[in-house]
Scaffold this motif. Structure first.
Motif, PDB file in Angstrom:
ATOM      1  N   PHE A  10       0.778  -1.232   0.000  1.00 40.63           N
ATOM      2  CA  PHE A  10       0.000   0.000   0.000  1.00 40.63           C
ATOM      3  C   PHE A  10       0.817   1.295   0.000  1.00 40.63           C
ATOM      4  N   PHE A  11       1.789   1.418   0.914  1.00 41.52           N
ATOM      5  CA  PHE A  11       2.526   2.691   1.005  1.00 41.52           C
ATOM      6  C   PHE A  11       3.304   2.947  -0.281  1.00 41.52           C
ATOM      7  N   VAL A  12       3.934   1.903  -0.802  1.00 43.25           N
ATOM      8  CA  VAL A  12       4.674   2.047  -2.053  1.00 43.25           C
ATOM      9  C   VAL A  12       3.708   2.433  -3.181  1.00 43.25           C
ATOM     10  N   SER A  13       2.538   1.802  -3.202  1.00 45.89           N
ATOM     11  CA  SER A  13       1.566   2.098  -4.255  1.00 45.89           C
ATOM     12  C   SER A  13       1.092   3.550  -4.186  1.00 45.89           C
ATOM     13  N   CYS A  14       0.911   4.085  -2.960  1.00 43.56           N
ATOM     14  CA  CYS A  14       0.519   5.499  -2.807  1.00 43.56           C
ATOM     15  C   CYS A  14       1.600   6.410  -3.394  1.00 43.56           C
ATOM     16  N   GLU A  15       2.862   6.072  -3.156  1.00 45.42           N
ATOM     17  CA  GLU A  15       3.964   6.887  -3.688  1.00 45.42           C
ATOM     18  C   GLU A  15       3.966   6.840  -5.212  1.00 45.42           C
ATOM     19  N   ARG A  16       3.651   5.677  -5.763  1.00 45.67           N
ATOM     20  CA  ARG A  16       3.700   5.519  -7.218  1.00 45.67           C
ATOM     21  C   ARG A  16       2.589   6.284  -7.936  1.00 45.67           C
ATOM     22  N   ALA A  37      12.464  -1.101   6.584  1.00 47.18           N
ATOM     23  CA  ALA A  37      11.498  -1.193   5.484  1.00 47.18           C
ATOM     24  C   ALA A  37      10.141  -1.653   6.015  1.00 47.18           C
ATOM     25  N   ILE A  38       9.090  -0.853   5.781  1.00 49.86           N
ATOM     26  CA  ILE A  38       7.750  -1.249   6.235  1.00 49.86           C
ATOM     27  C   ILE A  38       6.798  -1.487   5.071  1.00 49.86           C
ATOM     28  N   SER A  39       7.209  -1.176   3.860  1.00 51.05           N
ATOM     29  CA  SER A  39       6.400  -1.503   2.685  1.00 51.05           C
ATOM     30  C   SER A  39       7.367  -1.714   1.533  1.00 51.05           C
ATOM     31  N   ARG A  40       7.122  -2.765   0.730  1.00 54.59           N
ATOM     32  CA  ARG A  40       8.067  -3.125  -0.326  1.00 54.59           C
ATOM     33  C   ARG A  40       7.321  -3.391  -1.620  1.00 54.59           C
ATOM     34  N   SER A  41       7.846  -2.886  -2.715  1.00 58.73           N
ATOM     35  CA  SER A  41       7.242  -3.222  -4.007  1.00 58.73           C
ATOM     36  C   SER A  41       7.585  -4.671  -4.333  1.00 58.73           C
ATOM     37  N   ASP A  42       6.851  -5.258  -5.291  1.00 61.75           N
ATOM     38  CA  ASP A  42       7.141  -6.643  -5.691  1.00 61.75           C
ATOM     39  C   ASP A  42       8.587  -6.784  -6.138  1.00 61.75           C
ATOM     40  N   GLU A  43       9.104  -5.750  -6.830  1.00 61.80           N
ATOM     41  CA  GLU A  43      10.491  -5.799  -7.315  1.00 61.80           C
ATOM     42  C   GLU A  43      11.467  -5.810  -6.140  1.00 61.80           C
ATOM     43  N   ALA A  44      11.122  -5.080  -5.062  1.00 58.11           N
ATOM     44  CA  ALA A  44      11.982  -5.069  -3.867  1.00 58.11           C
ATOM     45  C   ALA A  44      11.922  -6.428  -3.167  1.00 58.11           C
TER      46      ALA A  44
END
Ligand SMILES: [Mg+2]
Length: 431
Positions: A10-16, A37-44
């Motif tokens: 979620f947090f990464v998606s909000c940034e994107r 790290a508390i939120s990670r994209s699939d690539e991460a």
């Protein structure tokens, strides 16, 4: 029938949403003080970055793998969450907002819940650019499991049948297909089964969800707990939990934080405590409650090599109150009673305990203190102004100026803009 809608990373998606150049790149969002790290994209995740891993352990991936790390921007996530939740509310009459990015909806009696879930997912994407997955099942536990499967099927093709990706309805599976899915899922993925409980279950030969569902509910209660019995029954499709659409007021309100740098002067700490006390009082008034006990604590780092210090104090209010002035005064007097010079303090907090509804307070027991009733108009005027013109517009003199860096301010070196809540931070030319 229940639906669980959950934002992906979620947090990464909000940034994107506001930085589309971050799509298809490994991205992490870091916790307070840029700690871990508390939120990670699939690539991460594909780079092997685990949840809650400290930043310094993965920092080298910035150079090696193009990892992008951002400071947590809760002003942005909270507001994007509101947008998502208001769309989810259209799915059914009863909605339980379970966390910032997860919501249960009771879809009982709804025509075509599967079709509506697909449509909702698409609408959330079209209107907010947030990716979500939906799980459907006859109980909350199965809806949660379905959501996990919807995510895994999308993220790791081959882990589950491809048609379960993004939106997964466990109630539509044949008994054989349902059994296969349960066998393919680790017992630790069941809602409510933490790591320790999962280890205990494995020792007893229960490795996957099918093994757990095979347990006799009475035995589950005898050997573990009522809680375990409920999980087993829910896996059998017998609802034991309902969608809780009434938010209970919190019994305790805390504002605690680690500092960006150590603080040792009393004057600095008074500013910290006044600031935290004011925030806590605002939260208290938002849920229409009053408090009678104000706890304040300060401490050095548990990893500190030198002399350590950790102390707390509780101050009682003469009369239950939600008045910022009363609460801050109590917190500062508590602080002064425990403060000792010469320590590198790294964390402080103000906690309001013994919270009750403001409607139950008794103004006739007012011993000269500003009671909840007499100061209510002043406090609500202050809250209205701060809501309209921004946090900290009207504040106590002892509280830090908003947006002024302080020694104790959290480190947020990689913060993105408050794109949805600050007019001067709205991005231009955002694709
Ligand atoms: Mg999520």
């Amino acid at each position: 029938m229940f639906a669980l809608i959950d934002g992906n990373n979620f947090f990464v998606s909000c940034e994107r949403v506001f930085q589309p150049q971050l799509r298809q790149r490994p991205v992490v969002v870091l916790s307070n003080n840029d700690g871990c790290a508390i939120s990670r994209s699939d690539e991460a995740k594909a780079l092997g970055i685990r949840m809650a891993v400290p930043w310094f352990q993965i920092k080298h991936l910035e150079q090696q793998a193009g990892l992008v790390a951002l400071s947590a921007n809760f002003a942005l996530y909270g507001e994007m969450s509101d947008r998502m939740m208001s769309l989810i509310a259209e799915l059914g009459p009863k909605q339980e907002i379970y966390s910032i990015d997860e919501s249960f909806v009771d879809v009982c009696g709804l025509n075509n819940p599967l079709e509506r879930s697909w449509a909702l997912r698409q609408k959330i994407w079209d209107w907010t650019s947030l990716p979500t997955c939906v799980g459907l099942g006859p109980t909350k536990t199965l809806a949660k499991l379905a959501n996990h499967i919807a995510k895994q099927a999308e993220r790791n093709p081959g882990s589950y049948p491809a048609e379960m990706a993004q939106v997964c309805d466990l109630s539509r599976l044949s008994p054989t297909a349902f059994k296969e899915v349960l066998i393919a899922t680790d017992v630790g993925e069941v809602w409510g089964i933490g790591r320790r409980l999962a280890d205990q279950l494995r020792e007893c030969g229960i490795h996957n969800v099918h093994d757990l569902a095979q347990l006799d509910p009475a035995l589950a209660r005898k050997r573990w707990s009522v809680f375990m019995e409920r999980i087993v029954r829910e896996l059998h499709g017998q609802p034991c939990l309902e969608v809780e659409d009434i938010i209970e007021p919190k019994k305790q309100i805390a504002c605690t934080r680690s500092f960006g740098q150590p603080v040792s002067q009393l004057a600095d700490l008074e500013e910290v405590v006044a600031t935290f006390g004011s925030r806590a009082a605002e939260k208290l008034r938002r849920q229409h409650s009053v408090t009678s006990q104000v706890l304040v604590f300060i401490r050095t780092s548990p990893f500190h090599k030198g002399s350590r210090f950790s102390q707390s104090a509780i101050t009682s209010l003469a009369c239950p109150s939600a008045d910022t002035r009363e609460i801050v005064r109590a917190a500062i007097s508590g602080l002064r009673s425990i403060y000792r010079p010469g320590f590198d303090l790294i964390k402080a907090g103000v906690i309001l305990a013994d919270i009750s509804p403001a409607s139950l307070s008794q103004p006739e027991l007012d011993f000269g203190a500003a009671s909840a009733t007499s100061s209510a108009p002043l406090m609500s005027a202050m809250d209205d102004l701060n809501r309209r013109f921004g946090r900290g517009t009207v504040r106590l003199g002892s509280v830090a100026l908003p947006d002024t860096p302080r020694l104790w301010s959290a480190r947020r070196e990689r913060l993105s803009g408050r794109y949805t809540t600050r007019i001067d931070e709205i991005p231009y030319g955002c694709a």
